[in-house]
Scaffold this motif. Sequence first.
Motif, mmCIF file in Angstrom:
data_model
loop_
_atom_site.group_PDB
_atom_site.id
_atom_site.type_symbol
_atom_site.label_atom_id
_atom_site.label_comp_id
_atom_site.label_asym_id
_atom_site.label_seq_id
_atom_site.Cartn_x
_atom_site.Cartn_y
_atom_site.Cartn_z
ATOM 1 N N SER A 102 5.942 4.898 9.425
ATOM 2 C CA SER A 102 7.258 4.176 9.282
ATOM 3 C C SER A 102 7.884 4.603 8.216
ATOM 4 C CB SER A 102 7.046 2.864 9.819
ATOM 5 O OG SER A 102 6.226 2.254 8.730
ATOM 6 N N ASP A 103 7.373 4.578 7.022
ATOM 7 C CA ASP A 103 7.873 4.579 5.552
ATOM 8 C C ASP A 103 7.053 5.480 4.908
ATOM 9 O OD1 ASP A 103 8.956 4.337 3.240
ATOM 10 O OD2 ASP A 103 9.217 2.061 3.508
ATOM 11 N N MET A 104 7.277 6.800 4.946
ATOM 12 C CA MET A 104 6.304 7.818 4.152
ATOM 13 C C MET A 104 6.567 7.439 2.715
ATOM 14 S SD MET A 104 6.543 12.056 4.315
ATOM 15 C CE MET A 104 7.757 12.141 3.450
ATOM 16 N N TYR A 105 7.874 7.141 2.150
ATOM 17 C CA TYR A 105 7.752 7.233 0.597
ATOM 18 C C TYR A 105 7.128 6.078 0.214
ATOM 19 C CZ TYR A 105 11.332 10.349 1.527
ATOM 20 O OH TYR A 105 12.401 11.742 2.059
ATOM 21 N N ALA A 106 7.134 4.895 1.003
ATOM 22 C CA ALA A 106 6.505 3.757 0.420
ATOM 23 C C ALA A 106 4.886 4.143 0.259
ATOM 24 C CB ALA A 106 6.345 2.336 1.357
ATOM 25 N N THR A 107 4.287 4.538 1.529
ATOM 26 C CA THR A 107 2.902 5.150 1.679
ATOM 27 C C THR A 107 2.503 5.879 0.486
ATOM 28 O OG1 THR A 107 3.456 6.472 3.240
ATOM 29 C CG2 THR A 107 2.503 4.412 4.087
ATOM 30 N N VAL A 108 3.421 7.063 0.191
ATOM 31 C CA VAL A 108 3.061 7.961 -0.883
ATOM 32 C C VAL A 108 3.027 7.209 -2.225
ATOM 33 C CG1 VAL A 108 3.963 10.113 -2.106
ATOM 34 C CG2 VAL A 108 3.654 9.840 0.408
ATOM 35 N N SER A 109 3.928 6.354 -2.238
ATOM 36 C CA SER A 109 3.878 5.733 -3.681
ATOM 37 C C SER A 109 2.530 4.997 -3.970
ATOM 38 C CB SER A 109 5.264 4.731 -3.624
ATOM 39 O OG SER A 109 5.306 3.982 -4.853
ATOM 40 N N LEU A 110 2.231 4.455 -2.913
ATOM 41 C CA LEU A 110 1.142 3.496 -3.187
ATOM 42 C C LEU A 110 -0.208 4.479 -3.368
ATOM 43 C CD1 LEU A 110 1.471 0.930 -0.298
ATOM 44 C CD2 LEU A 110 1.282 0.577 -2.697
ATOM 45 N N VAL A 111 -0.215 5.626 -2.815
ATOM 46 C CA VAL A 111 -1.295 6.528 -3.093
ATOM 47 C C VAL A 111 -1.243 7.271 -4.474
ATOM 48 C CG1 VAL A 111 -2.604 8.531 -2.456
ATOM 49 C CG2 VAL A 111 -1.768 7.193 -0.630
ATOM 50 N N MET A 143 -3.322 0.017 3.288
ATOM 51 C CA MET A 143 -3.982 -0.223 4.556
ATOM 52 C C MET A 143 -3.087 -1.189 5.497
ATOM 53 S SD MET A 143 -6.187 2.031 4.814
ATOM 54 C CE MET A 143 -7.252 1.633 5.984
ATOM 55 N N ALA A 144 -2.453 -2.190 4.610
ATOM 56 C CA ALA A 144 -1.840 -3.332 5.488
ATOM 57 C C ALA A 144 -0.606 -2.654 6.047
ATOM 58 C CB ALA A 144 -1.580 -4.625 4.419
ATOM 59 N N LEU A 145 0.130 -1.806 5.124
ATOM 60 C CA LEU A 145 1.157 -0.945 5.813
ATOM 61 C C LEU A 145 0.897 -0.227 6.991
ATOM 62 C CD1 LEU A 145 3.453 0.351 3.010
ATOM 63 C CD2 LEU A 145 3.989 -1.505 4.135
ATOM 64 N N LEU A 146 -0.288 0.607 7.126
ATOM 65 C CA LEU A 146 -0.555 1.346 8.154
ATOM 66 C C LEU A 146 -1.035 0.476 9.511
ATOM 67 C CD1 LEU A 146 -2.926 3.828 6.346
ATOM 68 C CD2 LEU A 146 -0.405 4.236 7.023
ATOM 69 N N ALA A 147 -1.648 -0.577 9.108
ATOM 70 C CA ALA A 147 -2.000 -1.513 10.170
ATOM 71 C C ALA A 147 -0.759 -2.222 10.744
ATOM 72 C CB ALA A 147 -3.107 -2.754 9.613
ATOM 73 N N SER A 148 0.303 -2.560 9.816
ATOM 74 C CA SER A 148 1.249 -3.441 10.255
ATOM 75 C C SER A 148 2.337 -2.363 11.082
ATOM 76 C CB SER A 148 2.152 -3.880 9.199
ATOM 77 O OG SER A 148 2.786 -2.785 8.279
#
Length: 208
Positions: free
Chosen positions: A141-150, A177-182
């Motif tokens: 849902s938000d690729m940029y947020a997830t990439v930023s966390l990795v 993981m919380a973002l992926l779960a949400s």
Amino acid sequence: MTAVTNLSGVIPDGFPGQRMLVVPRPRVREALAHPGTAHLVVTDCGYFPQAHSHGRVRQSPIPQAVVILCVKGKGWCVTAAGRFAVTAGQVIILPPHQAHSYGADSDDPWTLWWLHLDGSDLEGFLSFAGMTISAPVRTLSDMYATVSLVAEVIQWMERDTTDSSLLSAAGAAWHLMALLASDRASAGGRATLLSGRLTTCEATSPSE
């Protein structure tokens, strides 16, 4: 059931411009026994740009979950449930203790950010989010947020593997993981973390 077969001509790493960190397994065992990282710890992480001929085959399962974010190009993964295509903007989540394989598309190889996770709360995250071998791929849902966390995880791991750095990396991984779960929870409920455990709250209106 689809077999996870051997592949020829694929390489696991060694790509120009890559970043990769692997925590020594004795250090991982120490982290899993430490109160700060026992719930979740990053054991491996990396960034592979335009990874031509990239691939891995794990006939013997590993105890970590594998999370792969595809930000460009294409790839695929295979589990006991079948073969799944992966495109830019999608993530692969492969549960621990399951044979699997994955690799880059030969014509349009993927660029990916990835990490391996272990810890006592990992199973809860995966179960809540429906991350199984039957549904290993989903759209972010938000690729940029997830990439930023990795990327944050990698930055901490590149620093060192002290308790402080591993704890900071674990914090970024927890958020990921919380973002992926949400993403899954948003359809009918909200995910919340209470006392270090993931639970489901009754759905509320979007304005709240």
